[in-house]
Enzyme design. Structure first.
Site, short mmCIF file in Angstrom:
data_model
loop_
_atom_site.label_atom_id
_atom_site.label_comp_id
_atom_site.label_asym_id
_atom_site.label_seq_id
_atom_site.Cartn_x
_atom_site.Cartn_y
_atom_site.Cartn_z
N GLY A 1 -32.64 -2.23 -38.94
CA GLY A 1 -33.78 -2.64 -38.05
C GLY A 1 -34.99 -2.75 -39.09
N ALA A 2 -34.83 -3.48 -40.23
CA ALA A 2 -36.11 -3.57 -41.14
C ALA A 2 -36.48 -5.13 -41.13
CB ALA A 2 -35.54 -3.38 -42.57
N THR A 3 -36.08 -5.88 -40.33
CA THR A 3 -36.49 -7.50 -40.46
C THR A 3 -37.70 -7.42 -39.54
OG1 THR A 3 -34.86 -8.13 -38.86
CG2 THR A 3 -34.26 -8.06 -41.31
N GLY B 1 -41.13 -5.87 -36.77
CA GLY B 1 -41.85 -4.74 -36.18
C GLY B 1 -42.19 -3.53 -37.30
N GLY C 1 -39.93 -1.45 -38.50
CA GLY C 1 -39.27 -1.32 -39.47
C GLY C 1 -39.32 -2.16 -40.81
N SER D 1 -37.03 8.48 -29.12
CA SER D 1 -38.45 8.05 -28.41
C SER D 1 -38.80 9.17 -27.69
CB SER D 1 -38.16 6.92 -27.92
OG SER D 1 -38.99 6.38 -26.95
N TYR E 1 -32.43 3.35 -21.32
CA TYR E 1 -32.88 3.52 -22.54
C TYR E 1 -33.24 4.86 -23.15
CZ TYR E 1 -36.22 2.42 -26.53
OH TYR E 1 -36.81 2.43 -27.66
#
Length: 288
Positions: free
Chosen positions: A11-13, A15, A17, A140, A170
Site C-alpha cells: 500500500g505504498a503507492t 495516500g 502509504g 483502525s 470493514y
C-alpha cells in the site's frame, strides 16, 4: 536496525502509504514495495528518487486480493533480501458491495486481513533471523463498529452486504488485524521481532473510491485539512523506526499521540485471538 534497513511495505503507492514510503526513504531505508500496478510503482520510484536520490526501491508485483499471489510475492521477497528489518502491512480496501475473489474469499477480508496474515507468515522466518526486526500492521478504530466476532466463520464470510452495512464489515476486518497483531506478539515474544499495529486516524485520500462524487469530496476535505494522511504516515514511520517501539509485543497505537489503544471488546483476550489465528491458518492453507 542495520545501516541501510530493508523495509518491505504494501500500500505504498497511494495516500498515507506513499507519504510513509517517502519519509522512510529520506531516513535511509531500502524499500521493497509490494504493488498491484506497475505504473504506480514506477511513479513512486521516480518520486522517491527526487526526494532521496540514490535510494534503492525494489518492486514486487502482486494482487493482494489473491492469496496465491501474496504468498508468491512473499517468497520472492524472502529470496531477494538476506535480511528484512521491517514489514509494513498497510494496503487496505473499503468495499461497498460484496465481491468474491477467484479463490473464494471476500475481497475486503482478503486485502485487509488475509493478505497481511499470509505475507507475514511467509516472511516470518526471515524476520526472526533478521532480529531486531519489526512488523507494523495498519488497523483502525473502525474496529469498534464490529460488535461480534466469530473466529471460525467471519474470515470465510462471503455473504452479500449493503453500502450501509459495509462499515461494520470493514471494521470487522480491521478488528481481525488487531487480534492478529496481539496473538503474533505473543508468539514472537523474546525473538527480537517487535509486533505493533495502529489506527492511522481518518484519512481522506482514497476515501470511498466506489462512492459517487468521492473524488470531489476528497478534494473538499483535503482543502479543509480534514483527514490529513500525514498523521497516518507519521504513526507508521514511528512504529517502524522509533527506538521506544523496538520491544513492543502486540501493541496497538493511535495516530498523532502514539498512545496505546485497547482492542475492542469483541476481539479482546488470548482465547478468542488464538482461535482466530488457528481458524485463519486452516482457511489459508486449505487453498494451497
Amino acid at each position: 536496525m542495520s545501516a541501510q534497513p530493508v523495509i518491505v511495505m504494501t500500500g505504498a503507492t497511494n495516500g498515507m502509504g506513499r507519504l510513509a514510503a517517502l519519509d522512510l526513504a529520506r531516513r535511509g531505508a531500502r524499500l521493497g514495495v509490494v504493488a498491484r500496478s506497475e505504473s504506480k510503482a514506477e511513479s513512486l520510484r521516480q518520486e522517491i528518487e527526487r526526494a532521496a536520490p540514490g535510494t534503492p526501491v525494489d518492486v514486487f508485483l502482486a494482487d493482494l486480493s489473491l492469496l496465491a499471489e501474496t504468498r508468491r510475492a512473499g517468497e520472492d521477497i524472502a529470496a531477494h533480501y538476506p535480511r528484512i528489518d521491517v514489514l509494513v502491512n498497510n494496503a487496505g480496501l473499503h468495499a461497498f458491495s460484496q465481491r468474491v475473489t477467484a479463490e473464494g474469499y471476500a475481497e475486503m477480508t482478503a486485502v485487509n486481513y488475509l493478505a497481511p496474515w499470509v505475507l507475514t507468515e511467509t516472511l516470518r522466518d526471515r524476520l526472526i533471523a533478521s532480529a531486531p526486526a519489526r512488523i507494523v500492521t495498519v488497523a483502525s478504530r473502525a474496529s469498534q463498529r464490529a460488535d461480534t466476532l466469530d473466529p471460525r466463520g467471519d474470515p470465510a464470510d462471503i455473504a452479500d452486504f449493503t453500502r450501509r452495512g459495509s462499515s461494520k464489515l470493514y471494521g470487522r476486518s480491521k478488528l481481525m488485524d488487531i487480534m492478529f497483531t496481539q496473538e503474533l506478539g505473543r508468539q514472537l515474544k523474546d525473538t527480537g521481532v517487535a509486533v505493533t499495529c495502529c489506527c492511522p486516524g481518518f484519512n481522506a485520500t482514497g476515501l470511498g473510491r466506489e462512492l459517487p462524487l468521492a473524488g470531489a469530496l476528497e478534494k473538499v476535505l483535503t482543502a479543509l485539512r480534514i483527514g490529513d494522511p500525514q498523521q497516518g504516515a507519521d504513526i507508521i514511520v514511528k512504529l517502524a523506526t522509533a527506538p521506544e517501539f523496538a520491544g513492543s509485543s502486540g501493541g496497538y497505537f493511535a495516530a498523532r499521540t502514539a498512545q496505546p489503544l485497547e482492542c475492542p471488546e469483541a476481539g479482546r483476550g488470548e482465547e478468542v485471538q488464538r482461535a482466530l489465528w488457528e481458524a485463519t491458518y486452516e482457511l489459508v492453507h486449505s487453498f494451497r
